[in-house]
Motif scaffolding. Sequence first.
Motif, PDB file in Angstrom:
ATOM      1  N   ASP A  30       0.903  -1.076  -0.102  1.00  0.00           N
ATOM      2  CA  ASP A  30      -0.126  -0.051  -0.114  1.00  0.00           C
ATOM      3  C   ASP A  30       0.873   1.409  -0.149  1.00  0.00           C
ATOM      4  N   SER A  31       0.301   2.492  -0.649  1.00  0.00           N
ATOM      5  CA  SER A  31       1.167   3.489  -0.535  1.00  0.00           C
ATOM      6  C   SER A  31       0.308   4.824  -0.757  1.00  0.00           C
ATOM      7  N   GLY A  32       0.224   5.525   0.390  1.00  0.00           N
ATOM      8  CA  GLY A  32      -0.717   6.793   0.463  1.00  0.00           C
ATOM      9  C   GLY A  32      -0.196   7.812  -0.498  1.00  0.00           C
ATOM     10  N   HIS A  33       1.137   8.153  -0.819  1.00  0.00           N
ATOM     11  CA  HIS A  33       1.301   9.263  -1.262  1.00  0.00           C
ATOM     12  C   HIS A  33       2.555   9.224  -2.422  1.00  0.00           C
ATOM     13  N   GLY A  34       3.038   7.728  -2.667  1.00  0.00           N
ATOM     14  CA  GLY A  34       3.534   7.257  -3.637  1.00  0.00           C
ATOM     15  C   GLY A  34       5.025   6.882  -3.182  1.00  0.00           C
ATOM     16  N   VAL A  85       7.632  15.501   0.428  1.00  0.00           N
ATOM     17  CA  VAL A  85       8.144  15.950  -0.643  1.00  0.00           C
ATOM     18  C   VAL A  85       7.811  15.209  -2.174  1.00  0.00           C
ATOM     19  N   SER A  86       8.100  15.543  -3.173  1.00  0.00           N
ATOM     20  CA  SER A  86       7.873  14.676  -4.224  1.00  0.00           C
ATOM     21  C   SER A  86       8.703  13.298  -4.305  1.00  0.00           C
ATOM     22  N   THR A  87       8.189  12.208  -4.972  1.00  0.00           N
ATOM     23  CA  THR A  87       8.501  10.937  -4.970  1.00  0.00           C
ATOM     24  C   THR A  87       9.946  10.970  -5.695  1.00  0.00           C
ATOM     25  N   GLU A  88      10.295  12.107  -6.286  1.00  0.00           N
ATOM     26  CA  GLU A  88      11.541  12.252  -7.278  1.00  0.00           C
ATOM     27  C   GLU A  88      12.541  12.581  -6.428  1.00  0.00           C
ATOM     28  N   ILE A  89      12.205  13.172  -5.140  1.00  0.00           N
ATOM     29  CA  ILE A  89      13.300  13.450  -4.100  1.00  0.00           C
ATOM     30  C   ILE A  89      13.408  12.257  -3.121  1.00  0.00           C
ATOM     31  N   SER A  90      12.506  11.789  -2.674  1.00  0.00           N
ATOM     32  CA  SER A  90      12.341  11.108  -1.394  1.00  0.00           C
ATOM     33  C   SER A  90      11.315   9.998  -1.669  1.00  0.00           C
ATOM     34  N   PRO A  91      11.654   8.798  -1.135  1.00  0.00           N
ATOM     35  CA  PRO A  91      12.784   8.081  -0.382  1.00  0.00           C
ATOM     36  C   PRO A  91      14.285   8.400  -1.265  1.00  0.00           C
ATOM     37  N   ILE A  92      15.233   8.523  -0.344  1.00  0.00           N
ATOM     38  CA  ILE A  92      16.506   8.896  -1.050  1.00  0.00           C
ATOM     39  C   ILE A  92      17.031   7.471  -1.446  1.00  0.00           C
ATOM     40  N   ALA A  93      18.238   7.599  -2.118  1.00  0.00           N
ATOM     41  CA  ALA A  93      18.999   6.406  -3.200  1.00  0.00           C
ATOM     42  C   ALA A  93      19.068   5.401  -2.320  1.00  0.00           C
ATOM     43  N   SER A  94      19.666   5.572  -0.829  1.00  0.00           N
ATOM     44  CA  SER A  94      20.112   4.480  -0.252  1.00  0.00           C
ATOM     45  C   SER A  94      18.979   3.650   0.310  1.00  0.00           C
TER      46      SER A  94
END
Length: 185
Positions: free
Chosen positions: A8-12, A152-161
């Motif tokens: 499930d995902s509320g905001h992506g 924030v946008s899913t383009e930014i978060s979660p981070i790569a690690s």
Amino acid sequence: MLVCIVYDSGHGHTQKQAEAVAEGVRRAAGAEAQLIAVADGNIPWDRLAESDAIVFGSPTYNGTVSARLKKFMEDSTHPTWVRQTWRNKIAAGFTNSGAQHGDKLNSLITLALFAAQHGMVWVGLDLFPGNSPEEPNRIGGWLGAMAQSDDVSTEISPIASDLETAAYLGLRVAETVARLQPVAA
């Protein structure tokens, strides 16, 4: 080999984590990953019964899994739990929250207990915690993959690690399935 990722995902943000798990599964030779978003409804119970492993994922809201994932868990009683169609399948889990800690461990414990009630075999992480935000398993989870996402946008978060940690979990699940499958004569 089929690994289903039920999430499930509320905001992506948790969806992005689920996609990273699927990417990790596909790193293993012969492994297929199928994403199943519980928000879409119409859960493919037969496909889950056919799978070799199921990875469960949810955002952590108020210290536990989302209401939609909890509904999925409750809905599984008749089609899977009563008949034990997931017995001896590999299981794993991941979660994401806005806070660095955010009580994510409770969500993973909820998922692991759910898997145990279905007779599944849980696979955790074997990654030592990273010492910086750039290293995998920076949050230090052993029971499953944990991520932290800012609002924030899913383009930014979660981070790569955090995404690499999720991908590693997917690969670990697929490799575990491969190790436990009988060798063809």
